[in-house]
Design a protein around this motif. Structure first.
Motif, mmCIF file in Angstrom:
data_model
loop_
_atom_site.group_PDB
_atom_site.id
_atom_site.type_symbol
_atom_site.label_atom_id
_atom_site.label_comp_id
_atom_site.label_asym_id
_atom_site.label_seq_id
_atom_site.Cartn_x
_atom_site.Cartn_y
_atom_site.Cartn_z
ATOM 1 N N THR A 278 0.829 -1.202 0.000
ATOM 2 C CA THR A 278 0.000 0.000 0.000
ATOM 3 C C THR A 278 0.866 1.256 0.000
ATOM 4 O OG1 THR A 278 -1.725 -1.177 1.220
ATOM 5 C CG2 THR A 278 -1.843 1.218 1.220
ATOM 6 N N ASP A 279 1.933 1.230 0.783
ATOM 7 C CA ASP A 279 2.815 2.391 0.853
ATOM 8 C C ASP A 279 3.485 2.642 -0.490
ATOM 9 O OD1 ASP A 279 4.105 4.488 2.449
ATOM 10 O OD2 ASP A 279 5.933 3.325 2.164
ATOM 11 N N LEU A 280 3.930 1.586 -1.156
ATOM 12 C CA LEU A 280 4.556 1.757 -2.466
ATOM 13 C C LEU A 280 3.544 2.302 -3.470
ATOM 14 C CD1 LEU A 280 6.833 1.483 -4.488
ATOM 15 C CD2 LEU A 280 6.247 -0.942 -4.745
ATOM 16 N N TYR A 281 2.319 1.786 -3.435
ATOM 17 C CA TYR A 281 1.273 2.276 -4.340
ATOM 18 C C TYR A 281 1.080 3.777 -4.164
ATOM 19 C CZ TYR A 281 -3.428 2.813 -6.326
ATOM 20 O OH TYR A 281 -4.527 3.227 -7.061
ATOM 21 N N ARG A 282 1.011 4.231 -2.925
ATOM 22 C CA ARG A 282 0.821 5.661 -2.671
ATOM 23 C C ARG A 282 2.046 6.472 -3.095
ATOM 24 N NH1 ARG A 282 -1.649 4.448 3.313
ATOM 25 N NH2 ARG A 282 -3.835 4.152 2.687
ATOM 26 N N LEU A 283 3.242 5.945 -2.800
ATOM 27 C CA LEU A 283 4.455 6.654 -3.194
ATOM 28 C C LEU A 283 4.539 6.810 -4.708
ATOM 29 C CD1 LEU A 283 7.116 5.092 -0.783
ATOM 30 C CD2 LEU A 283 6.377 7.478 -0.828
ATOM 31 N N LEU A 284 4.082 5.805 -5.441
ATOM 32 C CA LEU A 284 4.107 5.905 -6.906
ATOM 33 C C LEU A 284 3.225 7.049 -7.399
ATOM 34 C CD1 LEU A 284 4.058 2.126 -7.882
ATOM 35 C CD2 LEU A 284 5.959 3.724 -8.166
ATOM 36 N N ALA A 298 13.364 2.680 -6.849
ATOM 37 C CA ALA A 298 14.264 2.472 -5.712
ATOM 38 C C ALA A 298 14.651 3.805 -5.076
ATOM 39 C CB ALA A 298 15.506 1.712 -6.177
ATOM 40 N N ALA A 299 14.917 4.807 -5.924
ATOM 41 C CA ALA A 299 15.224 6.143 -5.393
ATOM 42 C C ALA A 299 14.022 6.699 -4.639
ATOM 43 C CB ALA A 299 15.624 7.073 -6.536
ATOM 44 N N LEU A 300 12.835 6.523 -5.190
ATOM 45 C CA LEU A 300 11.612 7.023 -4.554
ATOM 46 C C LEU A 300 11.418 6.413 -3.177
ATOM 47 C CD1 LEU A 300 8.886 8.622 -4.963
ATOM 48 C CD2 LEU A 300 7.955 6.486 -5.869
ATOM 49 N N VAL A 301 11.595 5.106 -3.082
ATOM 50 C CA VAL A 301 11.354 4.393 -1.819
ATOM 51 C C VAL A 301 12.525 4.541 -0.858
ATOM 52 C CG1 VAL A 301 10.890 2.108 -0.833
ATOM 53 C CG2 VAL A 301 9.818 2.771 -2.981
ATOM 54 N N GLY A 302 13.727 4.751 -1.426
ATOM 55 C CA GLY A 302 14.904 4.832 -0.566
ATOM 56 C C GLY A 302 15.429 3.475 -0.174
ATOM 57 N N ASP A 306 16.897 -4.262 -5.720
ATOM 58 C CA ASP A 306 16.523 -5.667 -5.559
ATOM 59 C C ASP A 306 15.511 -5.868 -4.434
ATOM 60 O OD1 ASP A 306 18.250 -5.095 -3.481
ATOM 61 O OD2 ASP A 306 19.432 -6.922 -3.685
ATOM 62 N N LYS A 307 15.344 -4.879 -3.576
ATOM 63 C CA LYS A 307 14.309 -4.943 -2.531
ATOM 64 C C LYS A 307 12.973 -4.410 -3.045
ATOM 65 C CE LYS A 307 17.205 -6.250 0.768
ATOM 66 N NZ LYS A 307 17.138 -7.611 1.357
ATOM 67 N N VAL A 308 13.047 -3.462 -3.956
ATOM 68 C CA VAL A 308 11.828 -2.814 -4.450
ATOM 69 C C VAL A 308 11.174 -3.626 -5.568
ATOM 70 C CG1 VAL A 308 10.933 -0.718 -5.563
ATOM 71 C CG2 VAL A 308 12.670 -0.541 -3.772
#
Length: 677
Positions: A278-284, A298-302, A306-308
């Motif tokens: 959910t957090d990734l969806y909102r960050l996108l 990956a930059a967006l999430v920090g 390979d984790k993203v």
């Protein structure tokens, strides 16, 4: 096992199709090929997956009707698994519903899942022995576990619909996409005609109908809601509905007919996600452009890429994100889901100071990623001699990165107008956009850079921004505006005493004056530029000034002087290793030789220009060079077939550059018979 009541032979539980159902012929044919008798050894199992509102259930009903019409099934039974409701239907309840539909009395249905599954398969086997075949439609499943118990062992068929891919089923997957634009407009038309056979709004406003369909993302549910709202207001023009959706703070707010609410449907999807998803969806939703790369995400999430990447794939499986089939490390959302993600990002930021700070940091990381990579890529487009960033191994790699990120970079520039980001990207994108002949984009980023300089009070960069803007205006043939911009630039550089800047401004000003047919003034400007480049020791600048001076001397019919100037330019470009400059000098030398009626030398010069330019991808310049060579070959009259071939090469290059007008002119020249000797 106890014998129960006979199974009825009439098993059709299908509802009728809406009259506006359209545009799914290919999908129906694909699924029918799976369901046809004899298509496999066991039971036929298909799974229709797609984002919410795309029409999965209606498609399943259409397939059921088509399969019955083919005579492949005795009947069709349906079960709504409500997989995305707060309480999905468990397998034992789904089996109970199907057993009842198959004629089993309620008091004969056993209590446990295993017993119900055994009885269900027994009933289906009885039907098979009687020569009957049943299609089970398992609608709205969210997990494979909901469906697995419903799968027959043989003979019969199951068609599942879901927002997920359900890989555990081993079913043949049919990905359902939004409608094609024509089919979407047709749906609007038919739905309005159902409500009122005299409704002609789609025919009367075809452009507005197309725009409305696009604003609905070609999504059947959104189109049906929009059509219902229009049917409820028969006097409303389609153009007014388009404005309402366009002007609203969110398109989703205008897609609610009181019974169906697209925002609520999308909100429901998030309830099945983990907190990380959910957090990734909102960050996108913070991404300003149409798609994002894995490194960008990956930059967006920090987090490391390979984790993203696994989280991105999980959103794809939930049909909330789409993976680019041609470039596997790029991801994008359906337009309406992107609007929804943006809403959620804003709502999260408005909730409290902590999430707002966190999301602002995420946006800053993504912006920094774009600026840093754009500036690194730009180093591969600058004149030779400067430092080249190791982020990209070569110009081709930098070009490829610019190509895939162009729309995101432009969107980032626009989103960050009047800021340092707009200034940085306005300078970093220019050479690439000029290379690709994206001239309107070039003008836009140059204007943004100038506006940012003025907003930030950055007088050090303002003169350069005026020069860049003037150069863009020249390329767009807005020569009076270009002249004014370049005069402003020159005055600012004089105030600061920046000799290199003055040289650049004089050089561009000379080009603008030449386009205005003020060739004497252009000559003076290029000569002044040359003197200033000599003063600063800028060899590549001198080469550029000599090249422009040679072109201007040609316009003044001083062809011997032009030839000498262009030879000097070529020599200096060779010293600096500027192959692009060398090609320009060879091309201009060809023109000078042609004016001097030295056609053999002119042809050789043109061939050398084409040879050098063929090593890159500046198709506009390739087209220009082939065109000049073709003109020289035509003038020589010696080899008409070579001239025609050169015109064809020019046409192809201009076409690749997107310059349709120049391509048409070259094509016409190729088709013109050569002059009589």
């Amino acid at each position: 096992m106890q014998a129960y009541a006979a199974v009825p032979t009439a098993l059709n539980a299908l509802p009728g199709l809406p009259q506006e159902f359209t545009g799914r012929e290919d999908e129906i044919a694909k699924i029918l090929s799976l369901l046809a008798p004899g298509s496999g050894a066991g039971a036929a199992v298909g799974s229709v997956a797609g984002l919410p509102g795309v029409g999965k259930t209606t498609l399943a009903h259409a397939v059921g009707h088509a399969a019955l019409d083919e005579g492949w099934f005795t009947g069709v039974q349906m079960v709504n698994l409500r997989g995305y409701d707060p309480t999905p239907v468990p397998p034992e309840n789904a089996l109970e519903a199907l057993l009842r539909a198959l004629g089993v009395a309620a008091d004969h249905i056993p209590p446990t899942l295993d017993e119900r599954e055994g009885l269900y398969r027994s009933q289906l086997d009885t039907l098979a022995r009687e020569g009957q075949r049943v299609l089970i439609l398992a609608d709205n499943a969210s997990t494979s576990d909901q469906v697995r118990s419903l799968l027959p062992a043989r003979h019969h068929a199951v068609l599942v619909t879901s927002r997920h891919t359900l890989p555990g089923l081993g079913a043949r997957l049919i990905n359902l996409h939004p409608l094609q634009p024509d089919a979407a407009v047709d749906l609007l038309h038919q739905r309005l005609e159902v409500a009122d056979p005299d409704d002609r709004r789609v025919q009367d406003e075809p452009a507005a109908a197309e725009e409305l369909a696009a604003l609905c993302g070609y999504l059947p549910l959104a189109l049906q809601i929009a059509a219902a709202l229009l049917a409820d207001d028969p006097d409303q023009p389609l153009s007014e509905r388009v404005r309402m959706l366009t002007d609203a703070g969110s398109r989703l707010g205008g897609l609610d007919d009181g019974e169906r609410n697209l925002r609520a449907v999308f909100d429901e999807c998030l309830t099945r996600l983990t907190p990380q998803q959910t957090d990734l969806y909102r960050l996108l939703g913070l991404q300003p452009g149409p798609d994002i790369s894995t490194p960008g995400a990956a930059a967006l999430v920090g987090q490391p890429a390979d984790k993203v990447a696994p989280l991105l794939r999980q959103l794809v499986q939930a049909r909330l994100l789409i993976q680019n089939s041609r470039s596997r490390d790029r991801w994008y959302m359906h337009d309406l889901l992107r609007v929804h993600a943006q809403e959620h990002a804003r709502n999260t930021m408005d909730r409290d100071r902590a999430p707002r700070r966190r999301y602002e940091q995420a946006r800053a990381r993504l912006t920094d990623y774009y600026v840093r990579h754009a500036e690194a890529a730009d180093t591969h487009f600058r004149p030779p001699g400067g430092a080249v960033s190791p982020l990209f191994a070569e110009r081709e790699q930098a070009m490829a990165w610019f190509d895939v990120e162009r729309e995101n970079l432009l969107a980032t520039t626009h989103t960050h107008a009047r800021t340092q980001t707009a200034l940085d990207l306005g300078f970093a994108l220019g050479r690439y956009l000029e290379w690709r002949r994206r001239l309107q984009d070039l003008l836009t980023v140059r204007a943004h850079a100038l506006e940012a300089c003025q907003a930030l009070g950055d007088t050090g960069n303002e003169a350069g921004a005026w020069t860049n803007l003037g150069s863009a205006l020249v390329k767009l043939e807005r020569h009076d505006e270009a002249h004014e911009a370049l005069q402003t630039s020159l005055n600012l550089y004089r105030e600061t005493g920046d000799t290199t800047g003055q040289a650049d401004a004089w050089n561009e000003l000379g080009t603008a004056l030449g386009e205005l047919r003020r060739h004497d003034e252009a000559h003076e400007a290029h000569q002044t530029s040359l003197n200033l480049y000599r003063e600063t020791g800028d060899t590549n600048g001198q080469a550029m000034a000599w090249n422009n001076l040679g072109s201007t001397l040609g316009e003044l019919h001083r062809h011997d002087e032009a030839h000498e100037a262009l030879q000097t330019a070529l020599s200096l470009f060779e010293q600096t290793g500027d192959t692009h400059g060398q090609a320009a000098a060879w091309n201009n030398l060809g023109l000078a030789y042609r004016a001097l009626e030295q056609l053999t030398e002119a042809i050789a010069a043109g061939e050398r220009a084409v040879e050098i330019l063929a090593q890159g991808e500046n198709w506009e310049h390739v087209g220009e060079a082939w065109g000049e060579l073709a003109a020289t070959l035509t003038a020589s009259g010696a080899e008409p077939s070579r001239a025609r071939s050169a015109w064809e090469q020019s046409t192809m290059a201009y076409t690749r550059a997107g310059n349709d007008e120049a391509a048409a002119a070259s094509r016409a020249s190729a088709e013109t018979p050569p002059p009589s000797p």
